[in-house]
Design a protein around this motif. Structure first.
Motif, PDB file in Angstrom:
ATOM      1  N   ILE A 309       7.770  43.849  -4.497  1.00  0.00           N
ATOM      2  CA  ILE A 309       9.343  43.945  -3.842  1.00  0.00           C
ATOM      3  C   ILE A 309       9.300  45.314  -3.066  1.00  0.00           C
ATOM      4  O   ILE A 309      10.174  45.011  -1.636  1.00  0.00           O
ATOM      5  CB  ILE A 309      10.157  44.313  -5.178  1.00  0.00           C
ATOM      6  N   GLY A 310       8.326  46.309  -3.276  1.00  0.00           N
ATOM      7  CA  GLY A 310       8.429  47.708  -2.323  1.00  0.00           C
ATOM      8  C   GLY A 310       8.388  47.028  -1.117  1.00  0.00           C
ATOM      9  O   GLY A 310       8.258  47.518   0.067  1.00  0.00           O
ATOM     10  N   SER A 311       6.818  46.466  -0.769  1.00  0.00           N
ATOM     11  CA  SER A 311       6.377  46.574   0.204  1.00  0.00           C
ATOM     12  C   SER A 311       7.237  45.785   1.627  1.00  0.00           C
ATOM     13  O   SER A 311       7.091  45.198   2.203  1.00  0.00           O
ATOM     14  CB  SER A 311       4.931  45.989  -0.103  1.00  0.00           C
ATOM     15  N   LEU A 312       7.737  44.239   0.682  1.00  0.00           N
ATOM     16  CA  LEU A 312       8.500  43.530   1.577  1.00  0.00           C
ATOM     17  C   LEU A 312      10.045  44.586   2.377  1.00  0.00           C
ATOM     18  O   LEU A 312      10.115  44.010   3.031  1.00  0.00           O
ATOM     19  CB  LEU A 312       8.938  42.700   0.729  1.00  0.00           C
ATOM     20  N   VAL A 313      10.673  45.137   1.097  1.00  0.00           N
ATOM     21  CA  VAL A 313      12.070  45.756   1.398  1.00  0.00           C
ATOM     22  C   VAL A 313      12.729  47.109   1.808  1.00  0.00           C
ATOM     23  O   VAL A 313      13.189  47.345   2.559  1.00  0.00           O
ATOM     24  CB  VAL A 313      13.080  45.361   0.445  1.00  0.00           C
ATOM     25  N   ASP A 314      11.368  47.938   0.967  1.00  0.00           N
ATOM     26  CA  ASP A 314      11.166  49.012   1.288  1.00  0.00           C
ATOM     27  C   ASP A 314      11.612  49.189   2.728  1.00  0.00           C
ATOM     28  O   ASP A 314      10.442  49.306   3.453  1.00  0.00           O
ATOM     29  CB  ASP A 314      10.211  50.078   0.371  1.00  0.00           C
ATOM     30  N   ALA A 315      11.996  50.388   2.830  1.00  0.00           N
ATOM     31  CA  ALA A 315      11.862  51.107   4.669  1.00  0.00           C
ATOM     32  C   ALA A 315      10.901  51.998   4.743  1.00  0.00           C
ATOM     33  O   ALA A 315      10.830  53.000   3.289  1.00  0.00           O
ATOM     34  CB  ALA A 315      12.902  51.621   5.000  1.00  0.00           C
ATOM     35  N   ASN A 316      10.147  52.273   5.838  1.00  0.00           N
ATOM     36  CA  ASN A 316       8.995  53.678   6.299  1.00  0.00           C
ATOM     37  C   ASN A 316      10.043  54.415   6.963  1.00  0.00           C
ATOM     38  O   ASN A 316      10.468  54.713   7.743  1.00  0.00           O
ATOM     39  CB  ASN A 316       8.656  53.214   7.156  1.00  0.00           C
ATOM     40  N   MET A 317      10.350  55.550   6.037  1.00  0.00           N
ATOM     41  CA  MET A 317      11.660  56.451   5.970  1.00  0.00           C
ATOM     42  C   MET A 317      10.943  57.451   6.918  1.00  0.00           C
ATOM     43  O   MET A 317      11.292  57.692   7.755  1.00  0.00           O
ATOM     44  CB  MET A 317      11.725  57.580   4.672  1.00  0.00           C
ATOM     45  N   GLU A 318       9.443  57.749   7.001  1.00  0.00           N
ATOM     46  CA  GLU A 318       8.922  58.361   8.486  1.00  0.00           C
ATOM     47  C   GLU A 318       9.689  57.794   9.590  1.00  0.00           C
ATOM     48  O   GLU A 318       9.611  57.750  10.625  1.00  0.00           O
ATOM     49  CB  GLU A 318       7.554  59.010   8.469  1.00  0.00           C
TER      50      GLU A 318
END
Length: 353
Positions: A309-318
């Motif tokens: 789920i994280g790899s699909l919807v999480d934003a790359n904050m850097e």
């Protein structure tokens, strides 16, 4: 050419500023929520997959909670059963000691009575979520000795299918408050134990025959089971009598051949009961191991789904933080460009002065 009706430069600058503001809003949303996909509008395919995985995690969490509850029942029962077996071994040791002609059988009887009391306490205390598998009432409405426990589950195409296994608690029932019935049809573990008792107790010179009691009032718990003891010892006929582990009393026995034969019969009854409970304890231990394995597997699936789920919807904050700074700079430049474009028409006024 400069036109006072159409300001193309201002239109371009305004469109550029609008596009930059849209991108800036998107980046701000990602930075504030930590997600690049917040709804189906942000990416229907990824949103659909992540929603399905989230749903699966909810189902897996429910399975894990149910396994935890079953595990508590199994652990509590196993702990109580271990304590009971220790107390039975205390009774067995007292009966072995009592066969010595110099034994203080009155004192040994006190040890037996204390052990019986400990067994009762352990059996009545083994309660989890209102259920007790050691002290039961098989005559109660809806009673079923076979308990259905979560044993396995599978996940295919986003669907979690739960499987169960059956644990026969009759294999280690210690007390049964049932008020009627016969020994016929009781737990196979009890039958096996009684058969072993009858075989061993009837062999050899001067041994008494032990068999499970029958008739109304016969109970099916190990501590409730009544045994019928009779036979001939060195030519002396012993009148049939009944006994159970719960009411063994050796305080008045002597060192006569008949009384020693009775002690031997008591000891074999207790020994056979311990053997039966060991089989029940083994079943509990096997079930506990299986539940632990399934619990760990459920947690592994939850961890894998969470990572997916994280790899699909999480934003790359850097990446988003860098993009945010760039967009803010672009926004300032676009505002300046729009301002310059808007001021270009005012320069025409100087031509008419």
């Amino acid at each position: 050419m400069t036109s006072i009706i159409t300001n193309n430069a201002a239109s371009v600058a305004l469109a550029t500023l609008r596009s930059i503001n849209d991108s800036l809003n998107t980046t701000n949303d990602r930075v504030s929520t930590g997600k690049k996909i917040n709804s189906a509008a942000d990416g229907a395919a990824y949103w659909n997959i992540s929603t399905t995985l989230t749903s699966d995690n909810g189902a897996l969490g429910a399975v894990k909670d149910a396994i935890n509850l079953d595990m508590s029942s199994v652990k509590t029962t196993n702990t109580g059963l271990t304590q009971i077996m220790n107390s039975l071994n205390t009774i067995k040791q007292a009966l072995v000691s009592a066969q010595s002609s110099t034994a203080d059988r009155t004192s040994l009887q006190k040890n037996i009575a204390n052990a019986v009391s400990d067994i009762s306490s352990a059996a009545s205390s083994a309660v989890v979520n209102g259920a007790n598998w050691l002290s039961v009432d098989s005559s109660a409405t809806g009673f079923n000795a076979n308990k259905s426990l979560l044993a396995n589950f599978s996940r295919a195409s986003g669907v979690v299918t739960v499987g169960t296994t059956t644990l026969d608690t009759g294999a280690f029932a210690v007390y049964d408050a049932k008020t009627n019935g016969t020994a016929t049809g009781t737990s196979s573990t009890i039958d096996t134990a009684v058969t072993a008792v009858a075989t061993s107790a009837s062999s050899g010179t001067g041994a008494l025959t032990v068999a499970v009691g029958t008739g109304a009032g016969q109970l099916k718990g190990f501590m409730d089971t009544t045994y019928s003891i009779s036979g001939t010892v060195n030519g002396t006929t012993v009148a049939a009598f009944t006994a159970s582990i719960a009411n063994i009393d050796i305080s008045s026995l002597t060192s006569s051949d008949v009384d020693l034969a009775k002690l031997s019969s008591y000891m074999k009854i207790v020994s056979a009961t311990i053997d039966g409970l060991q089989a029940g304890s083994t079943a509990l231990g096997t079930t506990q191991t299986r539940l632990t394995s399934q619990q760990n597997f459920a947690q592994s699936l939850i961890d894998i789904n969470t990572s997916s789920i994280g790899s699909l919807v999480d934003a790359n904050m850097e990446e988003e933080s860098t993009k945010l700074k760039a967009l803010q700079t672009q926004q300032q430049l676009a505002v300046q460009s729009l301002s310059i474009a808007n001021n270009s028409t005012s320069n025409i006024m100087t031509l008419f002065r």
